[in-house]
Motif scaffolding. Structure first.
Motif, mmCIF file in Angstrom:
data_model
loop_
_atom_site.group_PDB
_atom_site.id
_atom_site.type_symbol
_atom_site.label_atom_id
_atom_site.label_comp_id
_atom_site.label_asym_id
_atom_site.label_seq_id
_atom_site.Cartn_x
_atom_site.Cartn_y
_atom_site.Cartn_z
ATOM 1 N N LEU A 283 5.872 3.718 1.294
ATOM 2 C CA LEU A 283 5.514 2.872 0.153
ATOM 3 C C LEU A 283 4.539 3.569 -0.774
ATOM 4 C CD1 LEU A 283 4.702 -0.239 2.333
ATOM 5 C CD2 LEU A 283 6.808 0.145 1.064
ATOM 6 N N LYS A 284 4.758 3.424 -2.059
ATOM 7 C CA LYS A 284 3.790 3.876 -3.051
ATOM 8 C C LYS A 284 2.746 2.778 -3.194
ATOM 9 C CE LYS A 284 5.490 7.834 -4.245
ATOM 10 N NZ LYS A 284 4.728 9.063 -4.026
ATOM 11 N N VAL A 285 1.468 3.162 -3.124
ATOM 12 C CA VAL A 285 0.383 2.186 -3.142
ATOM 13 C C VAL A 285 -0.594 2.517 -4.264
ATOM 14 C CG1 VAL A 285 -1.475 1.153 -1.791
ATOM 15 C CG2 VAL A 285 0.611 1.915 -0.639
ATOM 16 N N ASN A 286 -0.867 1.541 -5.117
ATOM 17 C CA ASN A 286 -1.854 1.699 -6.186
ATOM 18 C C ASN A 286 -3.239 1.354 -5.677
ATOM 19 O OD1 ASN A 286 -0.047 2.449 -8.184
ATOM 20 N ND2 ASN A 286 0.265 0.362 -8.888
ATOM 21 N N GLY A 287 -4.244 2.085 -6.134
ATOM 22 C CA GLY A 287 -5.629 1.742 -5.866
ATOM 23 C C GLY A 287 -6.317 2.561 -4.790
ATOM 24 N N MET A 288 -5.575 3.381 -4.049
ATOM 25 C CA MET A 288 -6.208 4.225 -3.032
ATOM 26 C C MET A 288 -6.879 5.409 -3.717
ATOM 27 S SD MET A 288 -3.994 4.862 0.400
ATOM 28 C CE MET A 288 -2.407 5.098 -0.358
ATOM 29 N N SER A 289 -8.160 5.627 -3.412
ATOM 30 C CA SER A 289 -8.851 6.745 -4.043
ATOM 31 C C SER A 289 -9.649 7.610 -3.075
ATOM 32 C CB SER A 289 -9.782 6.218 -5.137
ATOM 33 O OG SER A 289 -10.744 5.339 -4.571
ATOM 34 N N CYS A 290 -9.748 7.190 -1.807
ATOM 35 C CA CYS A 290 -10.585 7.936 -0.867
ATOM 36 C C CYS A 290 -10.142 7.677 0.570
ATOM 37 C CB CYS A 290 -12.047 7.525 -1.041
ATOM 38 S SG CYS A 290 -12.353 5.786 -0.667
ATOM 39 N N SER A 291 -10.798 8.364 1.496
ATOM 40 C CA SER A 291 -10.444 8.200 2.902
ATOM 41 C C SER A 291 -10.769 6.792 3.398
ATOM 42 C CB SER A 291 -11.148 9.249 3.764
ATOM 43 O OG SER A 291 -12.541 9.085 3.703
ATOM 44 N N ARG A 292 -11.772 6.152 2.831
ATOM 45 C CA ARG A 292 -12.094 4.765 3.223
ATOM 46 C C ARG A 292 -10.942 3.839 2.847
ATOM 47 N NH1 ARG A 292 -14.007 1.696 6.740
ATOM 48 N NH2 ARG A 292 -15.164 -0.097 6.050
#
Length: 74
Positions: free
Chosen positions: A10-19
């Motif tokens: 799945l393509k997921v919007n909003g992920m920017s870091c390991s957290r």
């Protein structure tokens, strides 16, 4: 006996870091029937391995949305 093993990427919007990755992985892994999940902020995607007899894609989408992220249409 094992059910129907399925993989979805799945393509997921909003992920920017390991957290962010950890938050998504924890939310999806909590679903009964998910055997493995990996999220990648650099690729903006998550791969889920699951038993389709126990969990649906809509349930996975819901877990990701509940964690605060959106599924991007391909």
């Amino acid at each position: 006996m094992a059910g129907k093993h399925t993989t979805v990427r799945l393509k997921v919007n909003g992920m920017s870091c390991s957290r962010c990755e950890q938050r998504i992985e924890k939310a999806v892994r909590a679903l009964n029937g998910v055997s493995q999940v990996s999220a990648s902020a650099s690729l903006s995607e998550s791969t889920v391995y699951y038993d389709a007899e126990l969990v649906t894609q809509e349930m996975i989408f819901g877990a990701i949305r509940s964690a605060g992220y959106q599924i991007r249409e391909n």
